[in-house]
Design a protein around this motif. Structure first.
Motif, mmCIF file in Angstrom:
data_model
loop_
_atom_site.group_PDB
_atom_site.id
_atom_site.type_symbol
_atom_site.label_atom_id
_atom_site.label_comp_id
_atom_site.label_asym_id
_atom_site.label_seq_id
_atom_site.Cartn_x
_atom_site.Cartn_y
_atom_site.Cartn_z
ATOM 1 N N PHE A 171 28.259 28.955 -12.998
ATOM 2 C CA PHE A 171 29.542 29.213 -13.641
ATOM 3 C C PHE A 171 29.457 29.536 -15.130
ATOM 4 O O PHE A 171 30.430 30.028 -15.691
ATOM 5 C CB PHE A 171 30.493 28.030 -13.430
ATOM 6 N N ILE A 172 28.348 29.272 -15.747
ATOM 7 C CA ILE A 172 28.230 29.578 -17.175
ATOM 8 C C ILE A 172 27.279 30.747 -17.377
ATOM 9 O O ILE A 172 27.665 31.776 -17.927
ATOM 10 C CB ILE A 172 27.755 28.343 -17.981
ATOM 11 N N LEU A 173 26.048 30.608 -16.919
ATOM 12 C CA LEU A 173 25.043 31.638 -17.165
ATOM 13 C C LEU A 173 25.365 32.946 -16.446
ATOM 14 O O LEU A 173 25.301 34.022 -17.040
ATOM 15 C CB LEU A 173 23.652 31.142 -16.760
ATOM 16 N N LEU A 174 25.724 32.867 -15.174
ATOM 17 C CA LEU A 174 25.997 34.087 -14.420
ATOM 18 C C LEU A 174 27.331 34.726 -14.787
ATOM 19 O O LEU A 174 27.473 35.952 -14.734
ATOM 20 C CB LEU A 174 25.950 33.818 -12.918
ATOM 21 N N GLY A 219 23.394 29.296 -23.587
ATOM 22 C CA GLY A 219 22.388 28.372 -24.113
ATOM 23 C C GLY A 219 23.020 27.283 -24.965
ATOM 24 O O GLY A 219 22.649 26.113 -24.881
ATOM 25 N N GLY A 220 23.984 27.670 -25.801
ATOM 26 C CA GLY A 220 24.688 26.688 -26.616
ATOM 27 C C GLY A 220 25.482 25.710 -25.776
ATOM 28 O O GLY A 220 25.530 24.514 -26.072
ATOM 29 N N ALA A 221 26.113 26.210 -24.726
ATOM 30 C CA ALA A 221 26.868 25.321 -23.830
ATOM 31 C C ALA A 221 25.945 24.320 -23.162
ATOM 32 O O ALA A 221 26.284 23.139 -23.022
ATOM 33 C CB ALA A 221 27.608 26.142 -22.779
ATOM 34 N N SER A 248 26.224 15.639 -21.843
ATOM 35 C CA SER A 248 27.093 15.022 -20.839
ATOM 36 C C SER A 248 26.276 14.375 -19.722
ATOM 37 O O SER A 248 26.603 13.283 -19.254
ATOM 38 C CB SER A 248 28.053 16.057 -20.256
ATOM 39 N N ALA A 249 25.208 15.036 -19.308
ATOM 40 C CA ALA A 249 24.340 14.471 -18.273
ATOM 41 C C ALA A 249 23.660 13.197 -18.775
ATOM 42 O O ALA A 249 23.613 12.183 -18.058
ATOM 43 C CB ALA A 249 23.293 15.500 -17.841
ATOM 44 N N VAL A 250 23.169 13.226 -20.008
ATOM 45 C CA VAL A 250 22.517 12.039 -20.578
ATOM 46 C C VAL A 250 23.526 10.897 -20.725
ATOM 47 O O VAL A 250 23.231 9.737 -20.385
ATOM 48 C CB VAL A 250 21.852 12.383 -21.932
ATOM 49 N N TYR A 251 24.710 11.207 -21.208
ATOM 50 C CA TYR A 251 25.773 10.211 -21.371
ATOM 51 C C TYR A 251 26.114 9.571 -20.027
ATOM 52 O O TYR A 251 26.245 8.345 -19.915
ATOM 53 C CB TYR A 251 26.988 10.907 -21.977
ATOM 54 N N THR A 252 26.225 10.371 -18.996
ATOM 55 C CA THR A 252 26.535 9.848 -17.667
ATOM 56 C C THR A 252 25.393 8.989 -17.138
ATOM 57 O O THR A 252 25.628 7.900 -16.606
ATOM 58 C CB THR A 252 26.821 11.008 -16.688
#
Length: 176
Positions: free
Chosen positions: A126-129, A136-138, A146-150
């Motif tokens: 949904f972002i790269l394609l 890259g910034g996203a 967000s993944a680390v926080y979760t």
């Protein structure tokens, strides 16, 4: 100890309420703190931890419900979260039913792997394609944090949900 029909109904209704609360914490701004631009994806570990020691069909339905709650507030990707959470919950429950034991580490690893897998797949599709400029910034400033926080919050989520599951399943405490 086998639960009666009424006890199972109450248990699954409470599971759905827990998923609703997780959805609200995740999707309503201001209910749970954001660290920078990172936010916690509560629904992924909540669905997996609630469904991990259940029948595969029940786990898949819990994932489907959690994904529906997430998709209900998303604009871009209708159905992705339903399918993803349903499959991940089904696979996690099947692995615990047939291969692994239901332990804290199993729940943590299943949840953490699902968070990383979700982040990577979502970012790729949904972002790269869709819009490669700024992807890259996203990834660096939203998806990885967000993944680390979760993942950091998974032990707390698992501890709370395990207490609730123990009460609802009427697990007997044996004194040695």
């Amino acid at each position: 100890m086998e639960l009666s029909y009424k006890e199972k109904t109450i248990k699954y209704i409470l599971y759905c309420v827990i998923l609703l609360v997780a959805s609200l914490l995740q999707n309503v701004s201001g209910l749970f703190p954001h660290i920078g631009s990172a936010r916690c994806f509560f629904l992924i570990p909540a669905c997996i931890i609630l469904g991990i020691n259940e029948d595969e069909r029940i786990a898949a339905l819990l994932g489907l419900f959690g994904g529906f709650l997430w998709d209900a507030v998303s604009v871009q990707h209708m159905g992705f979260n339903c399918i993803f959470l349903m499959l991940v919950c089904f696979i996690s429950s099947a692995l615990v039913s047939y291969i692994f034991r239901n332990t804290f580490i199993t729940g943590f690893i299943s949840s953490a792997a699902a968070v990383v897998l979700y982040t990577v797949i979502y970012w790729l599709i949904f972002i790269l394609l869709m819009s490669p400029e700024g992807a890259g910034g996203a990834l660096l400033f939203f998806y990885i944090p967000s993944a680390v926080y979760t993942i950091v919050l998974i032990p707390v989520i698992e501890a709370l949900l395990t207490l609730i599951k123990t009460k609802l399943n009427k697990a007997k405490q044996f004194d040695d």
